[in-house]
Design a protein around this motif. Structure first.
Motif, PDB file in Angstrom:
ATOM      1  N   GLY A 413       0.839  -1.187   0.000  1.00 21.14           N
ATOM      2  CA  GLY A 413       0.000   0.000   0.000  1.00 21.14           C
ATOM      3  C   GLY A 413       0.870   1.231   0.000  1.00 21.14           C
ATOM      4  O   GLY A 413       2.041   1.187  -0.360  1.00 21.14           O
ATOM      5  N   ALA A 414       0.310   2.331   0.405  1.00 13.63           N
ATOM      6  CA  ALA A 414       1.058   3.578   0.470  1.00 13.63           C
ATOM      7  C   ALA A 414       0.505   4.419   1.606  1.00 13.63           C
ATOM      8  O   ALA A 414      -0.649   4.260   2.007  1.00 13.63           O
ATOM      9  N   SER A 415       1.337   5.296   2.127  1.00 12.43           N
ATOM     10  CA  SER A 415       0.932   6.188   3.203  1.00 12.43           C
ATOM     11  C   SER A 415       0.962   7.628   2.703  1.00 12.43           C
ATOM     12  O   SER A 415       1.925   8.050   2.048  1.00 12.43           O
ATOM     13  N   SER A 416      -0.095   8.359   3.026  1.00  5.50           N
ATOM     14  CA  SER A 416      -0.166   9.790   2.695  1.00  5.50           C
ATOM     15  C   SER A 416      -0.131  10.555   4.003  1.00  5.50           C
ATOM     16  O   SER A 416      -1.116  10.568   4.753  1.00  5.50           O
ATOM     17  N   ILE A 417       1.014  11.163   4.293  1.00  2.75           N
ATOM     18  CA  ILE A 417       1.251  11.804   5.589  1.00  2.75           C
ATOM     19  C   ILE A 417       1.210  13.315   5.439  1.00  2.75           C
ATOM     20  O   ILE A 417       1.845  13.881   4.536  1.00  2.75           O
ATOM     21  N   VAL A 418       0.490  13.986   6.331  1.00  5.27           N
ATOM     22  CA  VAL A 418       0.468  15.451   6.355  1.00  5.27           C
ATOM     23  C   VAL A 418       1.803  15.945   6.899  1.00  5.27           C
ATOM     24  O   VAL A 418       2.197  15.611   8.021  1.00  5.27           O
ATOM     25  N   VAL A 419       2.522  16.746   6.101  1.00  9.16           N
ATOM     26  CA  VAL A 419       3.841  17.254   6.505  1.00  9.16           C
ATOM     27  C   VAL A 419       3.863  18.774   6.616  1.00  9.16           C
ATOM     28  O   VAL A 419       4.909  19.360   6.918  1.00  9.16           O
ATOM     29  N   GLY A 420       2.733  19.415   6.385  1.00 12.66           N
ATOM     30  CA  GLY A 420       2.708  20.865   6.494  1.00 12.66           C
ATOM     31  C   GLY A 420       1.293  21.397   6.421  1.00 12.66           C
ATOM     32  O   GLY A 420       0.411  20.791   5.804  1.00 12.66           O
ATOM     33  N   THR A 421       1.066  22.516   7.105  1.00 10.29           N
ATOM     34  CA  THR A 421      -0.223  23.214   7.075  1.00 10.29           C
ATOM     35  C   THR A 421       0.056  24.703   7.032  1.00 10.29           C
ATOM     36  O   THR A 421       1.224  25.133   6.953  1.00 10.29           O
ATOM     37  N   ASP A 422      -1.005  25.505   7.109  1.00 12.88           N
ATOM     38  CA  ASP A 422      -0.801  26.954   7.093  1.00 12.88           C
ATOM     39  C   ASP A 422      -0.149  27.458   8.369  1.00 12.88           C
ATOM     40  O   ASP A 422       0.304  28.607   8.427  1.00 12.88           O
ATOM     41  N   THR A 423      -0.072  26.612   9.402  1.00  8.84           N
ATOM     42  CA  THR A 423       0.559  27.039  10.662  1.00  8.84           C
ATOM     43  C   THR A 423       1.841  26.265  10.979  1.00  8.84           C
ATOM     44  O   THR A 423       2.513  26.584  11.951  1.00  8.84           O
ATOM     45  N   MET A 424       2.158  25.246  10.194  1.00 10.91           N
ATOM     46  CA  MET A 424       3.375  24.466  10.432  1.00 10.91           C
ATOM     47  C   MET A 424       4.051  24.175   9.094  1.00 10.91           C
ATOM     48  O   MET A 424       3.503  23.430   8.272  1.00 10.91           O
TER      49      MET A 424
END
Length: 638
Positions: A413-424
């Motif tokens: 499978g694959a992983s989709s990881i959040v690595v950034g937002t408007d505050t980080m």
């Protein structure tokens, strides 16, 4: 002649254990309960492991329909399997369902070898598709699916909430009997006592969110537990969203204890507990802990920042309640663990790092897991509108799966990881990970826990300031620890550049993968003499009394389990055990200067580092097994 149906729910191998494919088992049990389906279809084998695709397809006999259950750990495998299957059997209907099927027709648009998508829970839709295929082939009246019509146009039917509160059991109807004939592996299983969740956390797609909870018949649940015991299921994963929400959950817990005591199985239960039924959840945890079944009590927070909780639709218990529950569980000898999520919208580098250490200030010293924020296609977080609002940046890479054999050369499978937002920013995400690795490795696994506690109480240095200073020391002055944290940094940078996953494997600790904080801890303990020599040089900036420093380090080194080191006595000039036990219970007593001998004993007699990594770190992390300050490990005064 009956038409042949196959189901695919491939999963990773954990040590020598596979999970029974519960999701597709439910499809088979429900469909076979219908006489129309039963008379027209023959359900062949279920593919539950990551088999060689070409060889697996060769084993199929004229498949009329193959259904694939999709999760993050197998959907890449499923896509490749389905593509090759369609090439060999162009008339075979290929049906995709499961958590990783998006709520739109996206998969049909991207993959011309898929014929039907099932959205939401799939039992009814799967049965109805089979009936429809045999009768007229018109899918338009089946809710919660997508398909291509005769002209090749994409059609998505109406969305309809599922209201059924009872399904035939795949365990009790014999769906898994053929799989269990394979004696080369052990099997774990899933327990589902209800469906639905009254909450609406944006990062979650577990169950049917923001919906009424539907209880499965208690008699069926108890019968399934009997089946699990009879078939010697070592590990049971309860997939209820909020176990302990209902009074009957105590009946279920008592049944587990009865079976463990009379038949020896199941041996372990993992659940996600309800956050608001505090007293009932405590009673359940106490019962399970007393009989060695529970893996510790969940006290999840996800974030301590109010703006973040508002953004993700979550309401925590108060910090005062949280601290009281930590002390309550600790006083009863029950381990607790707390979950945080890194990468939620509204979180900053400072709020995350401060929140991680505030957890320590509130008394959680046993176990904290700071999980990556995974983008799940059926969550609100994954919607284009939400992602745009919070400028969410995602990296998709190979499956980020712990405690299984390395997946580098395996299509899964694959992983989709959040690595950034408007505050980080992405750089801040990396820094937050590095700091989190430092705190988890050194404090929650215990190798610097007593030192940090002593300095916090006697010198009024906050946990945040202590670990921030220690992390800076590692970056700027360290010799031993610096290469370990450079490894962590390299893994993180490579990940955001799309060049690797977020796991670590070293043959010293076996063939399975570990998260970064576990890897750092294992290496520090493996070379503990060098590690503690370096830590002394750091701690001297806080503790000037050399005799106290040496006594404190000797105790610190004694309270962490090591292989082949399970029963020993050590003399001290201070009553450290009572002092640290009070801190662990959110209390304080002065440290007495009195000669004492402590005997450290544990039932976990691991013979080497591979067994230690598996039994103590993998299996024991959530109940603090690596420390003598947790049950059943003991520190007894002689």
């Amino acid at each position: 002649m009956k038409k042949n149906v196959y189901l695919v729910q491939a999963s990773c191998l954990y040590g020598n254990t596979y999970y029974l494919p519960y999701a597709v088992g439910m499809l088979v049990a429900f469909a076979m309960n219908d006489e129309k389906v039963k008379s027209k279809y023959d359900f062949k084998r279920i593919i539950y492991s990551l088999e060689d695709i070409d060889e697996s397809i060769k084993s199929l006999e004229n498949p009329a329909l193959v259904g694939f259950s999709n999760s993050i750990w197998n959907y890449s495998y499923n896509l490749e399997y389905a593509k090759k299957l369609k090439e060999k059997y162009p008339d075979c209907i290929i049906e995709f369902g499961g958590h990783h099927v998006p709520p739109t027709t996206e998969f049909l648009e991207n993959y011309d070898f898929i014929d039907i998508l099932v959205h939401r829970k799939g039992e009814e839709a799967f049965r109805d598709v089979l009936i429809c295929l045999d009768e007229n082939g018109d899918f338009s009246e089946i809710p919660n699916i997508s398909y291509r019509d005769e002209d090749g146009n994409l059609v998505q039917t109406e969305e309809k909430k599922i209201t059924i509160s009872d399904y035939p059991s795949p365990y009790l109807t014999g769906v898994f009997d053929e799989i269990l004939k394979n004696k080369d592996y052990r099997f774990s299983c899933v327990l589902e006592t209800n469906r639905g969740c009254p909450y609406n956390c944006v990062y979650c797609d577990w169950g049917e969110l923001n919906s009424k909870v539907r209880l499965f018949p208690l008699e069926k649940v108890l019968s399934e537990l009997e089946w699990m015991s009879e078939h010697e299921m070592e590990f049971v994963y309860c997939v209820d969203a909020n176990f302990g929400m209902f009074e009957r959950d105590e009946i279920i817990a008592n049944k587990l204890v009865e079976l463990k005591e009379t038949k020896g199985y199941p041996n372990r239960l993992q659940v996600s507990y309800a956050k608001n039924e505090i007293d009932r959840v405590f009673r359940i945890n106490k019962l399970l802990a007393e009989h060695g079944i529970g893996k510790g009590a969940t006290l999840a927070m996800q974030s301590l920042e109010e703006k973040v909780l508002e953004n993700v639709g979550r309401v925590n218990i108060s910090k005062e309640q949280y601290a009281n529950q930590i002390a309550r569980y600790r006083g009863s000898g029950i381990s607790t663990y707390t979950e945080l999520i890194l990468g939620l919208p509204g979180e900053t580098l400072d709020t995350f790092c401060n929140g991680l250490c505030e957890i320590l200030e509130l008394g959680q010293h046993s176990s904290v897991s700071a999980y990556y924020c995974e983008l799940l296609p059926n969550s609100t977080l994954a919607s284009p509108e939400y992602m745009e609002k919070y400028k969410i940046k995602v990296v998709t890479t190979s499956l980020n799966q712990y405690h299984c054999e390395s997946m580098d050369d395996v299509l899964s499978g694959a992983s989709s990881i959040v690595v950034g937002t408007d505050t980080m920013s992405v750089d801040d995400w990396i820094k937050a990970n590095e700091f989190s690795t430092c705190v988890q490795s050194f404090h929650h696994f215990g190798i610097m826990q007593c030192i940090a506690m002593y300095i916090r109480k006697e010198m009024n240095v906050s946990y945040y300031d202590f670990y921030k200073s220690l992390h800076k020391f590692i970056e700027e002055e360290s010799v031993f620890c610096k290469p370990l944290f450079e490894m962590v940094s390299n893994v993180l940078h490579n990940f955001v550049d799309g060049k690797g996953g977020l796991v670590y494997q070293n043959d010293i600790f076996g063939k399975i993968t570990y998260p970064l904080e576990e890897a750092v801890f294992l290496h520090c303990l493996y070379d503990s003499a060098d590690f503690y020599d370096e830590m002394r040089s750091f701690v001297r900036r806080y503790i000037k009394d050399e005799d106290m420093l040496e006594e404190l380090f000797r105790y610190q080194m004694s309270v962490v389990l090591r292989p082949l080191h399970n029963n020993y006595a050590v003399p001290f000039s201070y009553k450290f055990r009572d002092y640290f036990d009070a801190i662990l219970c959110n209390s304080y007593i002065p440290l007495e200067n009195e000669n004492v001998i402590y005997n450290f004993s544990t039932p976990f007699d691991t013979k080497d580092w591979i067994e230690y990594a598996k039994e103590i770190i993998w299996f024991g992390r959530r109940n603090g097994r690596m420390m003598f300050s947790s049950m059943p490990n003991k520190i007894e005064e002689i």
